[in-house]
Structures are given as C-alpha cells and as structure tokens.
Design an enzyme around this catalytic site. Structure first.
Site, PDB file in Angstrom:
ATOM      1  N   ALA A 209      13.338  81.632 127.837  1.00  0.00           N
ATOM      2  CA  ALA A 209      13.596  81.900 129.253  1.00  0.00           C
ATOM      3  C   ALA A 209      12.350  81.640 130.072  1.00  0.00           C
ATOM      4  CB  ALA A 209      14.059  83.339 129.451  1.00  0.00           C
ATOM      5  N   ASN A 210      12.504  81.680 131.389  1.00  0.00           N
ATOM      6  CA  ASN A 210      11.400  81.689 132.329  1.00  0.00           C
ATOM      7  C   ASN A 210      11.255  83.092 132.904  1.00  0.00           C
ATOM      8  OD1 ASN A 210      10.529  78.991 132.152  1.00  0.00           O
ATOM      9  ND2 ASN A 210      12.250  78.329 133.422  1.00  0.00           N
ATOM     10  N   ARG A 211      10.169  83.331 133.630  1.00  0.00           N
ATOM     11  CA  ARG A 211       9.865  84.679 134.119  1.00  0.00           C
ATOM     12  C   ARG A 211      10.511  84.998 135.464  1.00  0.00           C
ATOM     13  NH1 ARG A 211       5.698  86.919 131.119  1.00  0.00           N
ATOM     14  NH2 ARG A 211       4.435  85.454 129.896  1.00  0.00           N
TER      15      ARG A 211
END
Length: 409
Positions: A209-211
């Site tokens: 995932a990304n933040r």
C-alpha cells in the site's frame, strides 16, 4: 443531498396518505430530519401515532395547541424547515393555498411559509381535470410552488382510472433532492474523484500500500459538491466518513478502482488524488506465509493498471479535464512535469511528501498541504494551507476551466 436537511411534511386527507409513511422512511434513510403536520382529514387515513413513530418526533395537528402556540408554533414550523412537502396535496388543500386561506394548522403553516414548497397532488381524475383545480395549480406554480405528479393509473374508487395518483415516495424524494441541490459554478457538472490508497494482497494478512490517508481526495469531493457538482468518489480503504451528498464507491485494489472509475464515466472532470499502488503480487497466497526459520520467500511483482493514463488516453468519453496528483520526494516540479507529459493528463497537482516538505507531521496523513499546479502553460506555486483550502482552490480552478454549462433552449 438530504443529509441534515429539515423537511416539513404536510399530510393532506386522502387515501394516498398511506404512502406518506413510506415517504417519511425514505427521507430519513437519506439523513433528513422530518417533522409532520397532519390535517384533520388525514387522520382518518393514517394515525398520528404511526406517523410520529416513523418521524421520531411529535406530530402537529392542531392550530390552537397550547403547547406549541405559546411561541406562535405555526410560524416556527414554517421557518425552521429547508423544504415543505405536501403529500398528498388534495384539491381542497391546494385551493386553500391558492386563495390564501388559513383555517387550520396545515393551511396556516403554508400561508406563513417563505420556504421552497413541493406539492404531490392526489385526487380523483375528474377533480384533477376540473377547471377550478387547473386554475389553482397554475396560480400555485406562478407563486413558486414545485410539483411532482400526479401519475395516471387506477384509483381507489372502483372503475376509476386516469391522472390523479400521487407520485411514488421515491419520485417525491428525487424531486426534493433536485430542489435542494446546491447551486454553484459546477452546477450540472459531473466530477469524478479518486481518493485514498489501494491495498494489494500478498496473503490474507499482508498487503502492499501507500501511506495516503484520503484526506485531500475527500476534501476535494466535498468542495466539488459544495460547488454544485454531481460528485462520484471512488475511495480506497480510509478511516474517513463519506462526504455528504457524494456518491461513494468503496474499493480495495487498483484493478477495482479502475473498474469503478470506468463505470462512473462519462464525467466533465476527473481528479485522481488516490495514491494507487504501482505494483501487486503476481500471485497472492491463499494462506498466511510463515517464516518457519527457512529461506525468505521470493515476492514476484507485476505492474498495476495506470488509471490516470488510461483515462487520459480515452478516445471516447474522455473528460474535458483530467487532473492527476504527483507525490514526490525530490525534483518535485521536474518529475511532475514529466509525469504530466507521460500520462497525457491536462494538469498535475504536485506536492513534496519528503521529510523536508515543511508540513508539520508530514503531508501523508496530515491536515495541511503545499502544492504546485502544473499545466501545459504554467506552474502555479500555492502556499501552505489546510487540505480543505487546497481543495476549495483546486475546485475553483476546475470550475473556471470548464466554464459555464451550455444549455439548449
């Protein structure tokens, strides 16, 4: 669209009054707060007890009510509503409205009201076709009242058929939503927005995932709605409430996000604020991967679909304005300019997400942002602001670029 809107429902006396029970339920499903006035005749068809139970409020029936009229209750009822709905609007009640009569609570409230009013007529077809009713309907329309229905069909009376059936509850709700739709520079426009991260499964408990928190994308969706747009928000997994009045599609993966975006087209403008994971596992494990003290398992990655480039290069249904986001940690402007050309989009909103961004707590997950708007002709450097303020400014630029909606006469 109806969330937290105050609806005053006036129930007239006719067999169609039974539909008002479902109408109350439908309005409350959409977040509206419903108060009800019933005429004396309406109480012969449905009871105040049933109506009050569905409305979650007391039902008002008497003009000379000692509890309500000590502070001019009929005036207060009319002034505290965002919209008045009369359903069923009987021939008698519309005649009173047209001629300014106020001999009961319902007609007194209507005469004292300067609130938008929606009428749902219901009566026998011969009553509807009577010239007197037509004169009253015409007068009420000239006075600013809106109408929904009546529909044609079988009447309660045996053998009677024709126009006069009250519109169905969902038709009335749709008409109410239209009347209460916000107006603004994006009125009549469809804006499609993506927000949040995507989660790409490695196994049942791990993912790539990304933040992204989704705060910026959700703020843009809310701002576009306030500007009058019809807004579709495709959101990855976030811990944020859905923006009010926005059609939200919750997805998890990049492929699901692309499918939802394609299904939502056409749109006048698309704003891709989501931080989509660039890669996913070639094969996600069905069971949790164990360490077992052995060799580290190899993780084979494949590239996810490029949503921004896909929409930018559409030959059919390409939005007039396609806006992408670029989260960079170095050479922010140069990388974002190259991304705009590579993806084929119209604008890029670039921001510095590094530790040196100057945003306390960082851009990812924080409440502030400092962005650069990159177009084919220019680079605009916007000062640090809250994500809501950035959203308002971006939406204003989108509205200006699209211009007024062309209407056909």
């Amino acid at each position: 669209m109806l969330a937290d809107k105050r609806i005053l429902l006036i129930i007239g006396g006719g067999i169609a009054a039974y539909k008002s029970l479902d109408l109350i339920r439908r309005l409350r499903e959409r977040g509206a707060r419903v108060r009800v006035v019933m005429t004396g005749a309406a109480q012969h068809f449905v009871t105040p007890l049933a109506v009050g139970a569905l409305a979650h409020d007391r039902v008002f029936t008497e003009l000379f009510d000692r509890d309500a009229e000590h502070d001019i209750g009929h005036i207060r009822l009319s002034r505290e509503a965002d919209l008045v709905i009369v359903a069923p609007a009987t021939a008698d009640l519309m005649a009173k409205m047209a001629h300014g009569l106020a001999d009961d609570l319902a007609s007194a409230v209507l005469l004292a009201s300067d609130t938008p009013t929606l009428l749902a007529p219901a009566m026998n077809p011969r009553m509807w076709s009577n010239p007197a009713t037509h004169r009253n309907v015409t007068r009420l329309g000239e006075d600013g009242a809106a109408f929904v229905g009546p529909n044609a069909g079988a009447m309660a009376e045996r053998g009677e058929d024709g126009p006069g059936r009250m519109a169905e509850p969902l038709e009335i709700v749709a008409a109410a939503e239209k009347l209460l739709a916000p107006s603004g520079p994006l009125n009549g426009r469809h804006v499609l927005i993506t927000s949040g991260p995507t989660h790409e499964s490695i196994d049942p408990v791990r993912y790539i995932a990304n933040r992204s928190s989704g705060k910026q994308g959700h703020a843009i969706a809310a701002a576009a709605r306030r500007a009058g747009a019809q807004v579709t928000l495709v959101s990855g997994p976030v811990n944020l409430p859905d923006p009010v009045g926005v059609a939200v599609h919750h997805v998890e993966t990049a492929r699901e996000m692309l499918a939802a975006v394609e299904a939502a087209l056409p749109a006048d403008a698309t704003i891709f604020a989501a931080a989509v994971a660039d890669w996913r596992a070639a094969t996600a494990a069905d069971e949790k991967m164990k360490k077992n003290g052995g060799a580290i398992p190899a993780l084979s990655l494949v590239e996810n679909p490029d949503i921004l480039a896909t929409v930018s290069r559409l030959s059919n249904h390409r939005p007039r304005l396609v806006v992408g986001f670029a989260a960079e940690t170095e050479n922010v402007i140069a990388h974002a300019q190259a991304k705009r050309l590579r993806k084929g989009c119209d604008w890029i909103v670039a921001n510095d997400v590094s530790r040196h961004s100057g945003i306390e707590g960082g851009v990812m997950g924080g409440d502030e942002n400092a962005v650069h708007l990159i177009t084919a002709d220019d680079v605009e450097h916007w000062p640090k602001a809250s994500k809501s303020e950035v959203a308002e400014r971006l939406v204003a630029r989108v509205a200006a670029a699209l211009g007024p909606l062309e209407t056909t006469s």
